[in-house]
Design a protein around this motif. Structure first.
Motif, PDB file in Angstrom:
ATOM      1  N   ARG A 134      21.530  -5.409   0.369  1.00  0.00           N
ATOM      2  CA  ARG A 134      20.473  -5.934  -0.483  1.00  0.00           C
ATOM      3  C   ARG A 134      19.430  -4.838  -0.781  1.00  0.00           C
ATOM      4  N   SER A 135      18.535  -5.173  -1.683  1.00  0.00           N
ATOM      5  CA  SER A 135      17.519  -4.215  -2.106  1.00  0.00           C
ATOM      6  C   SER A 135      16.700  -3.734  -0.912  1.00  0.00           C
ATOM      7  N   GLY A 136      16.565  -2.445  -0.762  1.00  0.00           N
ATOM      8  CA  GLY A 136      15.799  -1.880   0.355  1.00  0.00           C
ATOM      9  C   GLY A 136      16.630  -1.673   1.602  1.00  0.00           C
ATOM     10  N   ALA A 137      17.962  -1.882   1.509  1.00  0.00           N
ATOM     11  CA  ALA A 137      18.805  -1.759   2.702  1.00  0.00           C
ATOM     12  C   ALA A 137      18.991  -0.312   3.123  1.00  0.00           C
ATOM     13  N   GLY A 138      18.739   0.617   2.230  1.00  0.00           N
ATOM     14  CA  GLY A 138      18.859   2.026   2.600  1.00  0.00           C
ATOM     15  C   GLY A 138      19.984   2.753   1.878  1.00  0.00           C
ATOM     16  N   LYS A 139      20.531   2.155   0.836  1.00  0.00           N
ATOM     17  CA  LYS A 139      21.660   2.770   0.139  1.00  0.00           C
ATOM     18  C   LYS A 139      21.255   4.112  -0.482  1.00  0.00           C
ATOM     19  N   THR A 140      20.171   4.077  -1.236  1.00  0.00           N
ATOM     20  CA  THR A 140      19.733   5.306  -1.885  1.00  0.00           C
ATOM     21  C   THR A 140      19.352   6.363  -0.838  1.00  0.00           C
ATOM     22  N   THR A 141      18.709   5.912   0.231  1.00  0.00           N
ATOM     23  CA  THR A 141      18.330   6.845   1.294  1.00  0.00           C
ATOM     24  C   THR A 141      19.562   7.561   1.838  1.00  0.00           C
ATOM     25  N   ALA A 145       6.452   5.710  -5.796  1.00  0.00           N
ATOM     26  CA  ALA A 145       7.502   6.729  -5.821  1.00  0.00           C
ATOM     27  C   ALA A 145       8.482   6.549  -4.672  1.00  0.00           C
ATOM     28  N   VAL A 146       8.028   6.015  -3.555  1.00  0.00           N
ATOM     29  CA  VAL A 146       8.913   5.921  -2.395  1.00  0.00           C
ATOM     30  C   VAL A 146       9.682   4.615  -2.350  1.00  0.00           C
ATOM     31  N   LEU A 147       9.481   3.737  -3.317  1.00  0.00           N
ATOM     32  CA  LEU A 147      10.160   2.445  -3.267  1.00  0.00           C
ATOM     33  C   LEU A 147      11.616   2.558  -3.668  1.00  0.00           C
ATOM     34  N   SER A 148      12.401   1.616  -3.196  1.00  0.00           N
ATOM     35  CA  SER A 148      13.792   1.552  -3.655  1.00  0.00           C
ATOM     36  C   SER A 148      13.808   1.039  -5.089  1.00  0.00           C
ATOM     37  N   GLY A 149      14.961   1.216  -5.748  1.00  0.00           N
ATOM     38  CA  GLY A 149      15.071   0.813  -7.145  1.00  0.00           C
ATOM     39  C   GLY A 149      14.710  -0.656  -7.344  1.00  0.00           C
ATOM     40  N   GLY A 150      15.225  -1.515  -6.465  1.00  0.00           N
ATOM     41  CA  GLY A 150      14.962  -2.947  -6.592  1.00  0.00           C
ATOM     42  C   GLY A 150      13.499  -3.269  -6.372  1.00  0.00           C
ATOM     43  N   GLU A 151      12.871  -2.558  -5.435  1.00  0.00           N
ATOM     44  CA  GLU A 151      11.449  -2.786  -5.180  1.00  0.00           C
ATOM     45  C   GLU A 151      10.614  -2.385  -6.392  1.00  0.00           C
ATOM     46  N   GLY A 176      18.504  -5.695 -13.252  1.00  0.00           N
ATOM     47  CA  GLY A 176      19.566  -4.691 -13.202  1.00  0.00           C
ATOM     48  C   GLY A 176      19.684  -3.983 -11.865  1.00  0.00           C
ATOM     49  N   ASN A 177      18.573  -3.854 -11.142  1.00  0.00           N
ATOM     50  CA  ASN A 177      18.611  -3.125  -9.879  1.00  0.00           C
ATOM     51  C   ASN A 177      18.542  -4.059  -8.670  1.00  0.00           C
ATOM     52  N   LEU A 178      18.786  -5.353  -8.921  1.00  0.00           N
ATOM     53  CA  LEU A 178      18.645  -6.304  -7.819  1.00  0.00           C
ATOM     54  C   LEU A 178      20.010  -6.860  -7.434  1.00  0.00           C
ATOM     55  N   THR A 191      26.229  -0.261  -5.163  1.00  0.00           N
ATOM     56  CA  THR A 191      26.141  -1.238  -6.254  1.00  0.00           C
ATOM     57  C   THR A 191      25.748  -2.626  -5.754  1.00  0.00           C
ATOM     58  N   HIS A 192      25.160  -3.393  -6.673  1.00  0.00           N
ATOM     59  CA  HIS A 192      24.873  -4.807  -6.433  1.00  0.00           C
ATOM     60  C   HIS A 192      25.851  -5.687  -7.181  1.00  0.00           C
ATOM     61  N   ASN A 193      26.677  -5.071  -8.016  1.00  0.00           N
ATOM     62  CA  ASN A 193      27.443  -5.831  -8.992  1.00  0.00           C
ATOM     63  C   ASN A 193      28.754  -6.327  -8.387  1.00  0.00           C
ATOM     64  N   ASN A 237       0.800  -1.224   0.000  1.00  0.00           N
ATOM     65  CA  ASN A 237       0.000   0.000   0.000  1.00  0.00           C
ATOM     66  C   ASN A 237       0.834   1.275   0.000  1.00  0.00           C
ATOM     67  N   LEU A 238       2.134   1.125  -0.324  1.00  0.00           N
ATOM     68  CA  LEU A 238       2.972   2.323  -0.458  1.00  0.00           C
ATOM     69  C   LEU A 238       2.879   2.832  -1.891  1.00  0.00           C
ATOM     70  N   PRO A 239       2.924   4.146  -2.062  1.00  0.00           N
ATOM     71  CA  PRO A 239       3.020   4.657  -3.439  1.00  0.00           C
ATOM     72  C   PRO A 239       4.368   4.251  -4.027  1.00  0.00           C
ATOM     73  N   LYS A 253      11.932   2.122   9.451  1.00  0.00           N
ATOM     74  CA  LYS A 253      13.293   2.624   9.682  1.00  0.00           C
ATOM     75  C   LYS A 253      14.199   2.217   8.529  1.00  0.00           C
ATOM     76  N   ALA A 254      14.564   3.167   7.705  1.00  0.00           N
ATOM     77  CA  ALA A 254      15.384   2.848   6.537  1.00  0.00           C
ATOM     78  C   ALA A 254      16.864   2.852   6.889  1.00  0.00           C
ATOM     79  N   LEU A 255      17.267   3.716   7.817  1.00  0.00           N
ATOM     80  CA  LEU A 255      18.664   3.771   8.272  1.00  0.00           C
ATOM     81  C   LEU A 255      18.656   3.793   9.793  1.00  0.00           C
TER      82      LEU A 255
HETATM   83  N1  LIG Z   1       9.352   8.243   1.181  1.00  0.00           N
HETATM   84  C1  LIG Z   1       9.318   6.982   1.622  1.00  0.00           C
HETATM   85  N2  LIG Z   1       8.264   6.532   2.346  1.00  0.00           N
HETATM   86  C2  LIG Z   1       8.223   5.254   2.807  1.00  0.00           C
HETATM   87  N3  LIG Z   1       9.166   4.365   2.599  1.00  0.00           N
HETATM   88  C3  LIG Z   1      10.259   4.749   1.884  1.00  0.00           C
HETATM   89  C4  LIG Z   1      10.374   6.065   1.353  1.00  0.00           C
HETATM   90  N4  LIG Z   1      11.548   6.155   0.677  1.00  0.00           N
HETATM   91  C5  LIG Z   1      12.138   4.930   0.782  1.00  0.00           C
HETATM   92  N5  LIG Z   1      11.358   4.099   1.513  1.00  0.00           N
HETATM   93  C6  LIG Z   1      11.670   2.721   1.858  1.00  0.00           C
HETATM   94  O1  LIG Z   1      12.944   2.695   2.482  1.00  0.00           O
HETATM   95  C7  LIG Z   1      13.629   1.507   2.139  1.00  0.00           C
HETATM   96  C8  LIG Z   1      15.044   1.840   1.699  1.00  0.00           C
HETATM   97  O2  LIG Z   1      15.005   2.392   0.409  1.00  0.00           O
HETATM   98  P1  LIG Z   1      16.310   2.696  -0.435  1.00  0.00           P
HETATM   99  O3  LIG Z   1      15.865   3.293  -1.712  1.00  0.00           O
HETATM  100  O4  LIG Z   1      17.258   3.491   0.380  1.00  0.00           O
HETATM  101  O5  LIG Z   1      16.893   1.238  -0.679  1.00  0.00           O
HETATM  102  P2  LIG Z   1      18.150   0.801  -1.542  1.00  0.00           P
HETATM  103  O6  LIG Z   1      19.157   0.260  -0.610  1.00  0.00           O
HETATM  104  O7  LIG Z   1      18.574   1.928  -2.416  1.00  0.00           O
HETATM  105  O8  LIG Z   1      17.518  -0.372  -2.400  1.00  0.00           O
HETATM  106  P3  LIG Z   1      17.780  -0.736  -3.961  1.00  0.00           P
HETATM  107  O9  LIG Z   1      19.046  -1.491  -4.020  1.00  0.00           O
HETATM  108  O10 LIG Z   1      16.603  -1.600  -4.275  1.00  0.00           O
HETATM  109  O11 LIG Z   1      17.802   0.519  -4.722  1.00  0.00           O
HETATM  110  C9  LIG Z   1      12.809   0.824   1.072  1.00  0.00           C
HETATM  111  O12 LIG Z   1      12.160  -0.293   1.654  1.00  0.00           O
HETATM  112  C10 LIG Z   1      11.801   1.840   0.646  1.00  0.00           C
HETATM  113  O13 LIG Z   1      10.566   1.258   0.363  1.00  0.00           O
END
Ligand SMILES: Nc1ncnc2c1ncn2[C@@H]1O[C@H](COP(=O)(O)OP(=O)(O)OP(=O)(O)O)[C@@H](O)[C@H]1O
Ligand SMILES: Nc1ncnc2c1ncn2[C@@H]1O[C@H](COP(=O)(O)OP(=O)(O)OP(=O)(O)O)[C@@H](O)[C@H]1O
Ligand SMILES: [Mg+2]
Ligand SMILES: [Mg+2]
Lengths: 228, 296, 296, 228
Positions: free
Chosen positions: D35-42, A135-141, A165-167, D193-195, A131-133, D15-17
């Motif tokens: 891994r995906s969603g670990a918080g790298k982009t954040t 836009a807030v997902l990580s690239g892999g999600e 590519g993003n996993l 990176t994942h690579n 139920n998250l939009p 909690k992303a970080l």
């Molecule tokens: N604005 C937001 N609101 C709610 N959740 C968010 C928001 N932004 C990011 N998240 C969540 O925070 C988590 C971390 O996201 P982030 O983009 O930092 O992951 P990542 O390590 O870059 O993953 P990936 O390798 O898939 O890109 C994710 O589960 C994401 O759904």
């Protein structure tokens, strides 16, 4: 299931595909490899009816692209699902809304939609995000949402364009298992990828190697070319 | 699942999408509706004004007046018979005959209260006369000129005067309002269409990706476009009704003020057909905007 | 590179971006300008109409007329002296005195051509009289009533009549146009603002990503927003000038038709300050729209 | 050059970080894995001023993020360039227009801009595409445009978020050589990176491993944590 004969495509003066011929049988799993700009996405877009057929012949899931009328294109797209390289998900909609879209547009009743969406989100480890939009997902999600949407309607053919590519490697291999399950259920899969790990981890798949618009042979697969 | 059942589900979903689109961007749709309301208000207001102007002009100025004078001391029985003849002439709407005594009475009534002429001295010098009213249609004055000749030829008639100024005023005002109505109506129709199109485009701009995606996952063309058409039409019907309601309220207020001492100007409401036409036009334009904006 | 030099380059680039934005979506900007042109045309047109209505009303109906009658046969030297007294009274604009002979002459001129009264018989029965015009301001009638009492008290004056219908018409029309002007002006200002905002939003909707990206690569806030403000202002200035030019052309055509026989209605052009105000208002609203639309 | 102390970030309840501390020295090359969603982009978005600092401290390129005024954010972003995971290129503009943007907004004269853009496009093998709108580029070409834009202004720090996801292995390794050249010229690089291939091919780099919002230690690097 998929066949191309002397398929060519040019953008302006740039020849993206040159007389490509190949055949993927029903229930087969094939990788499409080739360096960046080789024409992988172009080929998949032609097969999905997003680009017009310029030269050559192509058939997919029983539809002949050369003679396909506009009004039947939606039917082709219900049988042939695509995982887009750039995801093409709606950032302001939730994950569930994005994933249910293919079921909604073909008129499936709501109850069935909910059940199918729930199960595909579970398979792709996206329940938390349902139920998250987007836009807030990580690239892999986001990439997994794109894959879930392609799988949810139970298509006959899946065209996947660089779906990992993003996993990270673990997630990529887990996802490949999901693709393999679909394949085991008879779905034909054509997957464009750069990732050697997943090619190596999928011995049952054949590899079609596009180089600069030409189709070479690789992976010890059956010879490409020949009419469908 | 039978084909029929799916069709019904799809239709329901397309309509639901139309409402979701409005609900999803209520501010934008409200603004679009408001813009349309204003356009309709202005368009309707000008139309109302012009229609009423035209009505009032026709009532007051669409007639030419002839004044026919007999020789002073003419036989009144003969004159009265001629009045009947004139009344029967084509184009003559109304005839008021005045004997010398009646002329004096009407003259006296224009004088200041309390004053009286030395009656017999004046009355014998006044001629019998008649005021004939002739309806003017279009800009062609030849029927009026013909009538003038016929009146002059009547036996015993000394002079006939046509009130040329009045004839010209009627024609000037008619041609003026005809000249102004065309460009104004055009400008307003354009304004309504533009506002509707702008609003529809704006609503769609943010959703282009969704429309494209629906096609990519196998939606039929009608299912993609119907929500846009319906939501645009709904918004614009709501908007134009709002605008016309505001206009009706304004008319009521104004009509109360105008139709009373001392002006006694009647402000007719807009005809129902015109109201319906404006609403339908706005809805069609918007629906068209929606249809076009959602095209491939 | 010195700081100053970079600032100049940036300013030039920001302005160039404004023009590029217009050039990059000429259809959209043209449509926006057209929408604004129409809004200004309608707003200006209604303003012009109301201003001229007001002007014509003031000229024709903003006065109350008093008719003052002396006793027939009064001493004309004494009456003339009283005319001067009345002329000096506060609020009296104009006074026309009429001797019995002049009264008869004016009466005769209203009669049909060729008729004459038996002069001495009538003239001796007419009173000397004077027509005094009194300017009416606002809706307060007490000064007029006071004046009436003062005139009645003059020695030799037999009767004073005020034309009450005329006074009431003037006041009714004034209060009517005052009541109508407020809501109309409000509705029009709202329409202009809405169209400007819609247009600006539409222009920006497709460029939101660019605006965001410029910030992400280190653009200063003023550099991000200035092009939006400038292009919106330019579009709306062009649009409102177009609208007002069309209005001026319409006015010229109408003025030519109206100011001639038989109507002799003067259609004054819109004052330069008002024109400038409309253009400036449209530009400011649009610039504000641009500024807001480009916000974070 | 980059330091974080007990940096935490939560989205709503998620909690992303969680209390992340680390330090990347001037001229260092560091990978950020997880891994995906670990918080790298954040983490990268916080360091670039795109997300507010919720808890903890962070410094980058001499700017203290806790006390940074809004008006100075553009200056930080001229020193710290980002390769965005989702590219963030303008699809209707040409490659050259996209790449020149960072130079344009800082007021560099046109002549210098043209020279720099040409040379960075040559390095990234994008000359052919220079005047194509980005919408028509292949996935890998778009990714290279995003990288070119980050490099063109000669930043002190490059934060690269998954810059090779759409590239084949050869292209990825060639690109890593470009990053290494920048590094050799003293640029600090933090790359999510994942690579695994490119991590393995870059022995001079340290690896920071984020797992579920915590920073573990990997790659035998110096211990993380401690104030900047
Ligand atoms: N604005 C937001 N609101 C709610 N959740 C968010 C928001 N932004 C990011 N998240 C969540 O925070 C988590 C971390 O996201 P982030 O983009 O930092 O992951 P990542 O390590 O870059 O993953 P990936 O390798 O898939 O890109 C994710 O589960 C994401 O759904
Ligand atoms: N509409 C277009 N106009 C011009 N050139 C185009 C167009 N679409 C694609 N191209 C070019 O065609 C070539 C092939 O593109 P395509 O997207 O098929 O490559 P790809 O194999 O998918 O690459 P990648 O692995 O990087 O995704 C690219 O060089 C691209 O720039
Ligand atoms: Mg591709
Ligand atoms: Mg990420």
């Amino acid at each position: 299931m998929i066949s191309a004969v002397h398929l060519s495509h040019a953008f302006g003066g740039h020849k993206a595909l040159q007389a490509v011929s190949f055949r993927v049988h029903k229930g087969e799993f094939a990788f499409l490899t080739g360096r960046s700009g080789a024409g992988k996405t172009t080929l998949l877009r032609i097969l999905h009816g997003q680009l017009p057929l310029q030269a050559g012949k192509a058939r997919i899931a029983g539809y002949d692209l050369a003679s396909l009328r506009r009004g039947r294109l939606p039917l082709l797209r219900r049988d042939v699902a695509v995982v887009f390289q750039d995801f093409k998900i709606l950032p302001d909609r939730t994950v569930a809304e994005n994933v249910r879209l293919p079921l909604e547009v073909c008129g499936l009743p709501d109850g069935q939609i909910a059940r199918r969406v729930d199960s595909v989100l579970a398979v792709l480890e996206l329940e938390r995000a349902a139920n998250l939009p987007c836009a807030v997902l990580s690239g892999g999600e986001q990439q997994r949402v794109a894959i879930a949407r392609a799988m949810v309607a139970g298509p006959k053919v899946i065209l996947a364009d660089e779906p990992t590519g993003n996993l990270d490697r673990d997630m990529a291999l887990r996802l490949m298992d999901v693709f393999k399950q679909f394949h085991a259920h008879g779905v034909t899969i054509l997957m464009a990828t750069h990732n050697h790990d997943i090619v190596a981890a999928t011995p049952q798949a054949r590899v079609l190697n596009l180089e600069a618009g030409f189709l070479g042979q690789a992976g010890g697969a059956c010879p490409a070319g020949g009419a469908a | 699942m039978p084909r029929r059942g799916r069709g019904v589900i799809l239709l329901r979903r397309a309509l639901a999408r139309a409402f979701l689109q409005i609900g999803g961007a209520p501010g934008l749709h409200l603004m679009a509706a408001l813009a349309l309301a204003l356009a309709c208000f202005l368009a309707g207001g000008l139309g109302l004004f012009l229609a009423n102007l035209e009505g009032n002009l026709l009532e007051k100025h669409g007639h030419a007046q002839f004044r026919i004078y007999w020789k002073p001391g003419a036989d009144m029985a003969e004159v009265r018979r001629q009045w009947e003849t004139i009344r029967a002439m084509p184009g003559v709407d109304e005839l008021t005959g005045l004997t010398p005594e009646e002329s004096l009475e009407s003259l006296r009534s224009t004088m200041d209260e309390g004053y009286d002429f030395p009656r017999p001295a004046v009355a014998t010098t006044l001629p019998p006369k008649a005021l004939a009213s002739f309806a003017v249609r279009g800009t062609d004055t030849s029927p009026a000129r013909e009538l003038l000749e016929r009146l002059k030829a009547l036996p015993g008639v000394e002079r006939v005067r046509i009130a040329p100024a009045q004839l010209d005023v009627a024609q000037a005002l008619r041609s003026l309002s005809a000249a102004a109505l065309g460009p104004l109506a055009g400008a307003l129709a354009l304004a309504v269409a533009l506002v509707a199109y702008l609003a529809a485009r704006l609503c769609l701009e943010g959703r282009r990706a969704e429309v494209e995606l629906m096609r990519l996952v196998g939606a039929k063309e009608w299912f993609v476009r119907l929500p846009w058409v319906v939501s645009a039409a709904l918004t614009s019907v709501a908007g134009s009704l709002m605008g016309l309601a505001a206009l009706a309220a304004l008319r009521l207020v104004l009509a109360g003020r105008l139709y009373g001492p001392p002006l006694w100007i009647k402000l007719a409401p807009m005809p129902l057909e015109e109201t319906a036409a404006i609403v339908a036009l706005a809805a069609c334009m918007s629906a068209l905007g929606g249809l076009l904006a959602a095209r491939r």
